[in-house]
Design an enzyme around this catalytic site. Structure first.
Site, PDB file in Angstrom:
ATOM      1  N   MET A 157     -53.893  50.092 -59.619  1.00  0.00           N
ATOM      2  CA  MET A 157     -54.821  50.803 -58.775  1.00  0.00           C
ATOM      3  C   MET A 157     -54.783  50.471 -57.684  1.00  0.00           C
ATOM      4  O   MET A 157     -55.452  50.724 -56.601  1.00  0.00           O
ATOM      5  CB  MET A 157     -55.735  51.688 -58.953  1.00  0.00           C
ATOM      6  CG  MET A 157     -55.412  52.781 -60.262  1.00  0.00           C
ATOM      7  SD  MET A 157     -54.032  53.969 -60.160  1.00  0.00           S
ATOM      8  CE  MET A 157     -55.198  54.557 -58.859  1.00  0.00           C
ATOM      9  N   ASP A 180     -52.773  48.887 -52.539  1.00  0.00           N
ATOM     10  CA  ASP A 180     -52.436  49.684 -51.314  1.00  0.00           C
ATOM     11  C   ASP A 180     -51.540  49.314 -50.094  1.00  0.00           C
ATOM     12  O   ASP A 180     -51.525  49.415 -49.457  1.00  0.00           O
ATOM     13  CB  ASP A 180     -53.591  50.606 -51.214  1.00  0.00           C
ATOM     14  CG  ASP A 180     -55.111  49.725 -51.100  1.00  0.00           C
ATOM     15  OD1 ASP A 180     -54.732  47.734 -50.732  1.00  0.00           O
ATOM     16  OD2 ASP A 180     -56.171  49.896 -51.503  1.00  0.00           O
ATOM     17  N   LYS A 239     -58.145  61.565 -43.395  1.00  0.00           N
ATOM     18  CA  LYS A 239     -59.297  61.115 -42.976  1.00  0.00           C
ATOM     19  C   LYS A 239     -59.217  59.458 -42.247  1.00  0.00           C
ATOM     20  O   LYS A 239     -57.723  59.153 -42.084  1.00  0.00           O
ATOM     21  CB  LYS A 239     -59.563  60.807 -44.805  1.00  0.00           C
ATOM     22  CG  LYS A 239     -60.022  58.740 -44.848  1.00  0.00           C
ATOM     23  CD  LYS A 239     -60.106  59.242 -46.420  1.00  0.00           C
ATOM     24  CE  LYS A 239     -59.524  57.394 -47.177  1.00  0.00           C
ATOM     25  NZ  LYS A 239     -59.973  57.669 -48.153  1.00  0.00           N
TER      26      LYS A 239
HETATM   27  P1  NAD Z   1     -64.396  44.961 -54.535  1.00  0.00           P
HETATM   28  O1  NAD Z   1     -63.600  43.960 -53.139  1.00  0.00           O
HETATM   29  O2  NAD Z   1     -65.213  45.042 -54.948  1.00  0.00           O
HETATM   30  O3  NAD Z   1     -63.212  44.012 -56.051  1.00  0.00           O
HETATM   31  C1  NAD Z   1     -62.122  43.401 -55.223  1.00  0.00           C
HETATM   32  C2  NAD Z   1     -61.823  42.923 -57.138  1.00  0.00           C
HETATM   33  O4  NAD Z   1     -60.683  42.016 -56.960  1.00  0.00           O
HETATM   34  C3  NAD Z   1     -62.842  42.455 -57.361  1.00  0.00           C
HETATM   35  O5  NAD Z   1     -62.741  42.271 -59.054  1.00  0.00           O
HETATM   36  C4  NAD Z   1     -62.053  40.749 -57.145  1.00  0.00           C
HETATM   37  O6  NAD Z   1     -62.662  39.939 -58.462  1.00  0.00           O
HETATM   38  C5  NAD Z   1     -60.874  40.898 -57.509  1.00  0.00           C
HETATM   39  N1  NAD Z   1     -60.677  40.306 -56.994  1.00  0.00           N
HETATM   40  C6  NAD Z   1     -59.835  39.372 -55.807  1.00  0.00           C
HETATM   41  N2  NAD Z   1     -59.351  38.141 -55.554  1.00  0.00           N
HETATM   42  C7  NAD Z   1     -58.560  38.350 -56.319  1.00  0.00           C
HETATM   43  C8  NAD Z   1     -56.788  37.401 -57.018  1.00  0.00           C
HETATM   44  N3  NAD Z   1     -56.359  36.771 -56.463  1.00  0.00           N
HETATM   45  N4  NAD Z   1     -56.959  38.439 -58.671  1.00  0.00           N
HETATM   46  C9  NAD Z   1     -57.514  38.225 -59.023  1.00  0.00           C
HETATM   47  N5  NAD Z   1     -58.570  39.209 -58.790  1.00  0.00           N
HETATM   48  C10 NAD Z   1     -58.905  39.401 -57.797  1.00  0.00           C
HETATM   49  O7  NAD Z   1     -62.398  45.366 -53.704  1.00  0.00           O
HETATM   50  P2  NAD Z   1     -62.791  46.321 -54.216  1.00  0.00           P
HETATM   51  O8  NAD Z   1     -63.114  48.139 -53.417  1.00  0.00           O
HETATM   52  O9  NAD Z   1     -62.989  47.375 -55.860  1.00  0.00           O
HETATM   53  O10 NAD Z   1     -61.220  47.206 -54.414  1.00  0.00           O
HETATM   54  C11 NAD Z   1     -60.137  46.905 -55.159  1.00  0.00           C
HETATM   55  C12 NAD Z   1     -58.947  47.194 -54.846  1.00  0.00           C
HETATM   56  O11 NAD Z   1     -58.335  48.988 -54.453  1.00  0.00           O
HETATM   57  C13 NAD Z   1     -58.177  46.894 -53.032  1.00  0.00           C
HETATM   58  O12 NAD Z   1     -56.875  46.221 -53.416  1.00  0.00           O
HETATM   59  C14 NAD Z   1     -58.691  48.335 -52.524  1.00  0.00           C
HETATM   60  O13 NAD Z   1     -57.284  48.146 -51.386  1.00  0.00           O
HETATM   61  C15 NAD Z   1     -57.643  49.399 -53.184  1.00  0.00           C
HETATM   62  N6  NAD Z   1     -57.722  49.968 -53.654  1.00  0.00           N
HETATM   63  C16 NAD Z   1     -57.166  51.255 -53.610  1.00  0.00           C
HETATM   64  C17 NAD Z   1     -57.003  52.369 -53.400  1.00  0.00           C
HETATM   65  C18 NAD Z   1     -55.516  53.312 -53.683  1.00  0.00           C
HETATM   66  O14 NAD Z   1     -55.912  54.778 -53.629  1.00  0.00           O
HETATM   67  N7  NAD Z   1     -55.174  53.129 -54.480  1.00  0.00           N
HETATM   68  C19 NAD Z   1     -58.666  52.816 -52.781  1.00  0.00           C
HETATM   69  C20 NAD Z   1     -59.562  52.311 -52.476  1.00  0.00           C
HETATM   70  C21 NAD Z   1     -59.597  50.907 -52.848  1.00  0.00           C
END
Ligand code: NAD
Length: 321
Positions: A219, A222, A67
């Site tokens: 989750m 990352d 990817k």
């Molecule tokens: P998003 O920007 O749409 O949402 C972010 C969320 O985090 C919101 O609920 C926000 O209120 C909250 N947030 C922001 N700063 C914060 C803080 N300091 N303390 C607590 N909460 C806080 O992002 P998303 O697309 O929903 O992604 C969320 C996370 O998941 C990201 O870190 C992204 O990199 C990760 N992610 C992980 C995987 C995986 O495979 N594990 C895959 C995709 C995304």
């Protein structure tokens, strides 16, 4: 070569297909039949973008590829395009020839939700009734929708740093016919399953917010430096992950390992539970924690599944390449 356009994915890919693709590849990883290549992630010095590759080879499923993509922070404001952009490329493992190019944006959300769902299926108590959500952004809605299918949940409780985003969760819970309640973090002790999916760099969920018997799917972490849960929680829990190397370097376990609260050798692969070589949860009081870091093989598995579905439905575009 086949092309499956991003716009086709929503109509083709189901949560069930994503679940079984991810479950199978996690088992193959634990059987040492599938492995991820080292991840490349670079700040390219243009548009403030982070770009990289996640790839691997699954000898069991014969899926080879990568990817490519990342994060372009100005896409939305400048061009009306989403900031996360990715494309999956699959290759024929017999010949090395390009086999398919697949839109990776929606697939990323579906494969990430499938990973926590697989962990809930295999590690949560069968009688889990209350699902707790920490985070209410883009990924959270996919996580919630998929998790609700894993147990007979009777209530969803949610906390988010930005409470104005909580209606995103409420809408999904309502669509599934499950009541939703906004709570403060200490209220998470009511949850039997908790999903954390935030972009936080400091913990929200503390050990005292979690009751015995809970399953937690972490989750959001990352990347190096991100953290959603207190490290002490990992020493209280039995910890599982998709891939140990990622868990200790970029996943939630990076902090507990750095603090000496957890050893890498104490982290089990979720795939080992799926293929029966690890017993998984062993008591109703045990806290289980899945550190879902997101591996390239997950992307390849769902992309291969969607190519099959596209061919079946006659919507894959074939190009002479
Ligand atoms: P998003 O920007 O749409 O949402 C972010 C969320 O985090 C919101 O609920 C926000 O209120 C909250 N947030 C922001 N700063 C914060 C803080 N300091 N303390 C607590 N909460 C806080 O992002 P998303 O697309 O929903 O992604 C969320 C996370 O998941 C990201 O870190 C992204 O990199 C990760 N992610 C992980 C995987 C995986 O495979 N594990 C895959 C995709 C995304």
């Amino acid at each position: 070569m086949l092309i499956v356009h991003e716009r086709e994915i929503a109509a083709l890919m189901t949560r069930d297909a994503a679940f079984s693709a991810v479950e199978k590849v996690f088992a193959a990883m634990a059987d040492a039949k599938a492995y991820n290549f080292p991840v490349v992630r670079e700040a390219i010095g243009h548009e403030d973008a982070l770009y990289g590759f996640k790839g691997g080879f699954d000898r069991a499923g014969l899926t080879l590829g990568l990817k490519a993509g990342g994060y372009w922070p100005h896409n939305l404001e400048k061009r009306g395009e989403i900031n996360h952009q990715s494309t999956v490329f699959l290759f024929d493992p017999d010949t090395g020839k390009a086999k398919a190019m697949v839109g990776g944006n929606l697939l990323t959300a579906l494969r990430t939700a499938a990973a926590s769902s697989v962990s809930i299926r295999h590690l949560a108590r069968d009688d889990a009734k209350v699902l707790g959500m920490i985070g209410a952004g883009h990924q959270a809605t996919f996580q919630l929708r998929a998790a609700l299918e894993q147990r007979a949940f009777e209530k969803v409780i949610g906390w988010n740093l930005h409470p104005e985003m909580l209606p995103n969760l409420e809408k999904v819970a309502q669509e599934a016919g499950v009541p939703f309640e906004a709570v403060e973090l200490p209220g998470m002790t009511e949850a039997d399953v908790i999903i954390t999916i935030t972009s936080a760099f400091s913990p929200s969920l503390m050990a005292e917010h979690v009751s015995p018997g809970t399953h937690i799917a972490c989750m959001g972490t990352d990347t190096k430096g991100k953290q959603e849960v207190e490290a002490a929680l990992l020493s209280r829990a039995t910890v599982f992950t998709d891939e140990v190397a990622q868990s200790v370097s970029i996943g939630e376990a990076q902090h507990a390992v750095a603090e000496g609260a957890l050893k890498a050798e104490d982290i089990a692969q979720l795939g080992a539970v799926i293929n029966g070589s690890h017993p998984g949860r062993q008591s109703a009081e045990e806290i289980t924690l899945f550190d879902g870091t997101g591996v390239g093989l997950q992307d390849l598995a769902v992309a291969a599944a969607v190519v099959d579905l596209a061919v079946e439905k006659g919507v894959a575009t074939e190009v002479d390449f």
